[in-house]
Motif scaffolding. Sequence first.
Motif, mmCIF file in Angstrom:
data_model
loop_
_atom_site.group_PDB
_atom_site.id
_atom_site.type_symbol
_atom_site.label_atom_id
_atom_site.label_comp_id
_atom_site.label_asym_id
_atom_site.label_seq_id
_atom_site.Cartn_x
_atom_site.Cartn_y
_atom_site.Cartn_z
ATOM 1 N N UNK A 105 -75.361 29.630 16.342
ATOM 2 C CA UNK A 105 -74.252 28.684 16.193
ATOM 3 C C UNK A 105 -72.914 29.358 16.494
ATOM 4 N N UNK A 106 -72.797 30.625 16.129
ATOM 5 C CA UNK A 106 -71.579 31.365 16.462
ATOM 6 C C UNK A 106 -71.430 31.517 17.973
ATOM 7 N N UNK A 107 -72.558 31.757 18.654
ATOM 8 C CA UNK A 107 -72.537 31.843 20.115
ATOM 9 C C UNK A 107 -72.110 30.520 20.730
ATOM 10 N N UNK A 108 -72.621 29.424 20.190
ATOM 11 C CA UNK A 108 -72.239 28.105 20.690
ATOM 12 C C UNK A 108 -70.744 27.867 20.519
ATOM 13 N N UNK A 109 -70.219 28.259 19.365
ATOM 14 C CA UNK A 109 -68.784 28.104 19.118
ATOM 15 C C UNK A 109 -67.956 28.963 20.070
ATOM 16 N N UNK A 110 -68.407 30.197 20.294
ATOM 17 C CA UNK A 110 -67.674 31.090 21.200
ATOM 18 C C UNK A 110 -67.654 30.545 22.625
ATOM 19 N N UNK A 111 -68.798 30.038 23.074
ATOM 20 C CA UNK A 111 -68.872 29.506 24.440
ATOM 21 C C UNK A 111 -67.971 28.288 24.620
ATOM 22 N N UNK A 112 -67.772 27.534 23.550
ATOM 23 C CA UNK A 112 -66.950 26.332 23.637
ATOM 24 C C UNK A 112 -65.458 26.638 23.555
#
Length: 253
Positions: A195-202
């Motif tokens: 989920x942290x990766x998803x947030x970073x990518x966004x």
Amino acid sequence: MLGQPLQLLPKTGVSQLSTALKVASTRLLQILAITTGTYADKLSPKVVQSLLDLLCSQLKNLLSQTGVLHMASFGEGEQEEGEEEEKKVDSSGETEKKDFRAALRKQHAAELHLGDFLVFPRRVVSSKAIQSKMASPKWTEVLLNIASQKCSSGIPLVGNLRTRLLALHVLEAVLPACESGVEDDQMAQIVERLFSLLSDCMWETPIAQAKHAIQIKEKEQQIKLQKQGELEEEDENLPIQKYPLTQRKLSVA
């Protein structure tokens, strides 16, 4: 290194034995990976585990090399390198520009090699017998590091999108088997990092990459201006030839 695609380059008078051994080792590892993935159910568990340990070890080595090249080209070690470059008064701007671009090319090549190597774990993980053995913290950790690890500037440690997606594909195949092989707190950490990766990518990564691209352009412009300044100094320091005026020349004038 095993798993790193190499090519035999013709060099006159230079032995190709070392390069040939690396290429042969790479091909052998590829054959073993594909064969193990195909016949994992019929092979001994020790044989399968040995191959998986080798793949994981090589994957960590390639990731480590990518991180070192990233910091060497334009990463966390940039400030220290800048101080060293300032001390080198005799270094030309053209040399610095070539070194900077060469470092970027090496970093890009290392990321491509890492992605090419991930193709084989992706083929191996298609077997359910192997999925259960890859459902371990060491595999999930290295795959998550490839996909989500960042530098201090906020940009991904592995900038190549194909390489990061391949790591996520392998992780996607491994995660269903982690229910029985991984503890609850470790699963919670994996979910949190995803989920942290998803947030970073966004949100964070696009901004960090834009700033990084601007810094690269500024670096190239700085080297270009430094080169122009050195050329101007050379023009100013050109010796002026003196023509002595004799009495005869004065009388003619």
